[in-house]
Design an enzyme around this catalytic site. Structure first.
Site, PDB file in Angstrom:
ATOM      1  N   ASP A 142      -9.534 -47.877   6.320  1.00 49.53           N
ATOM      2  CA  ASP A 142      -8.642 -47.406   5.269  1.00 49.53           C
ATOM      3  C   ASP A 142      -8.847 -48.159   3.955  1.00 49.53           C
ATOM      4  O   ASP A 142      -8.760 -47.575   2.881  1.00 49.53           O
ATOM      5  CB  ASP A 142      -7.185 -47.553   5.712  1.00 49.53           C
ATOM      6  CG  ASP A 142      -6.805 -46.526   6.775  1.00 49.53           C
ATOM      7  OD1 ASP A 142      -7.413 -45.441   6.784  1.00 49.53           O
ATOM      8  OD2 ASP A 142      -5.916 -46.816   7.585  1.00 49.53           O
ATOM      9  N   TYR A 183       2.368 -50.195   3.324  1.00 52.78           N
ATOM     10  CA  TYR A 183       3.251 -51.330   3.052  1.00 52.78           C
ATOM     11  C   TYR A 183       4.715 -50.881   2.999  1.00 52.78           C
ATOM     12  O   TYR A 183       5.623 -51.560   3.477  1.00 52.78           O
ATOM     13  CB  TYR A 183       2.830 -51.979   1.736  1.00 52.78           C
ATOM     14  CG  TYR A 183       3.463 -53.315   1.416  1.00 52.78           C
ATOM     15  CD1 TYR A 183       4.277 -53.989   2.334  1.00 52.78           C
ATOM     16  CD2 TYR A 183       3.236 -53.909   0.185  1.00 52.78           C
ATOM     17  CE1 TYR A 183       4.840 -55.212   2.027  1.00 52.78           C
ATOM     18  CE2 TYR A 183       3.796 -55.136  -0.134  1.00 52.78           C
ATOM     19  CZ  TYR A 183       4.595 -55.779   0.789  1.00 52.78           C
ATOM     20  OH  TYR A 183       5.160 -56.996   0.476  1.00 52.78           O
TER      21      TYR A 183
END
Length: 256
Positions: free
Chosen positions: A45, A158
Site C-alpha cells: 500500500d 490511520y
C-alpha cells in the site's frame, strides 16, 4: 470493458517486487509510464501511494498487484491472464486533499494527500488546537495528541486506527477525527461534506509545537493548516471484478 495494450510496470525496491516486474515485463511487454495506457504497480500500500503521487496529474489508471503486506489498495498477485483482468477491472475515482500549511516563520507549504492530512504533537506536550469549518469555529480548544482529516479511501487507514468512521466512496464525505483527545474528552470527531474547508490553528505554539503531514509529506512547526478536497484532480484505481474498492471499504465496517 477497456483493452489495454500499452502497459507500464513499476515496482517497489526489493528483490521480490523487482523480480516480479522483470517477469511480467518480459511476458507482456513494457512501456514507459508517460506513454502507457495503464500502470501496473507491484508492491504494498505504501508503494501504491507513492505511485499515485508520482503520476498524480497523468490521468493514467493504476492497477496494483500485492507484493507487500496488507495490500488494501492492491489486487492479488497473479501473472496469468493479466490482459483479461485489466480489461474487466472496475475503476474507482479518488480525489485527494489539498493541504496548505503555514509555519511559525510565515512560510507556506502545499501538499496533496490521498489518505489523510494529520496534525501531530512534536514533543511530550499535548497539542492544543482550534478547529474551524467553513470559517466558523466549531472546537475552541482541543487538547489532544493531534487531529486528522481523511478521505473515504483513507478512512480505513490511520483514521480507522484513531477510531474514526469508515466512509464509503459514494458517501461524499470527509472524516474529521481527533487523535487521543483529552479535552473535550467525549468529542469523537465529525463527518463533513466533501466541499468543506477545515482550518486547524495551533495554540500555545512555543510550548506545544505541532507538525502536519499530508500522506508522507511533513511540515514541522506549523501555526495553522487549511484542508480541502481537490476536486479537479481525479485518480483512477483499477480493481479486479468483484473486489472493488467500494466493496473493500464497506467490508471493513463488518470486521470483528
Amino acid at each position: 470493458m477497456t483493452h489495454f495494450s500499452k502497459i507500464a510496470f513499476v515496482a517497489a525496491r526489493g528483490d521480490t517486487a523487482e523480480a516480479a516486474r522483470a517477469r511480467l515485463a518480459s511476458r507482456y511487454g513494457d512501456t514507459a509510464p508517460e506513454k502507457a495506457e495503464v500502470i501496473v504497480a507491484l508492491g504494498g500500500d505504501g508503494f501504491m501511494l507513492q505511485t499515485l503521487h508520482q503520476y498524480m496529474t497523468s490521468r493514467i489508471p493504476i492497477y496494483g498487484m500485492n507484493q507487500g503486506t496488507l495490500g488494501f489498495l492492491m489486487n492479488e498477485y497473479r501473472e496469468d491472464s493479466l490482459i483479461e483482468r485489466l480489461a474487466e477491472a472496475q475503476a474507482a475515482i479518488v480525489h485527494p486533499l489539498r493541504m496548505r500549511a503555514v509555519t511559525l516563520g510565515g512560510e507556506e507549504h502545499e501538499a496533496l494527500a490521498i489518505n489523510e492530512v494529520a496534525l501531530l504533537r512534536q514533543t511530550r506536550q499535548t497539542a492544543k488546537l482550534r478547529i474551524s469549518i467553513d470559517g466558523r469555529v466549531r472546537v475552541e480548544e482541543l487538547v489532544c495528541d493531534g487531529a486528522l482529516v481523511a478521505t473515504p479511501a483513507g478512512s480505513t487507514a490511520y483514521n480507522l486506527s484513531a477510531h474514526g468512521p469508515v466512509l464509503p466512496l459514494s458517501a461524499g464525505a470527509l472524516a474529521l477525527t481527533p487523535i487521543s483527545a483529552f479535552r473535550p474528552r467525549r468529542w469523537r470527531g465529525a463527518l463533513l461534506g466533501r466541499n468543506a474547508t477545515v482550518k486547524i490553528e495551533v495554540l500555545e505554539t512555543a510550548k506545544r509545537p505541532v507538525s502536519a503531514t499530508a500522506d508522507f509529506n511533513e511540515v514541522r512547526d506549523v501555526a495553522s493548516v487549511e484542508i480541502r478536497e481537490a476536486p479537479e484532480i481525479g485518480l483512477t484505481l483499477l480493481f479486479d471484478a468483484g473486489h472493488s474498492l467500494e466493496e473493500r471499504i464497506l467490508n471493513e465496517q463488518f470486521l470483528t
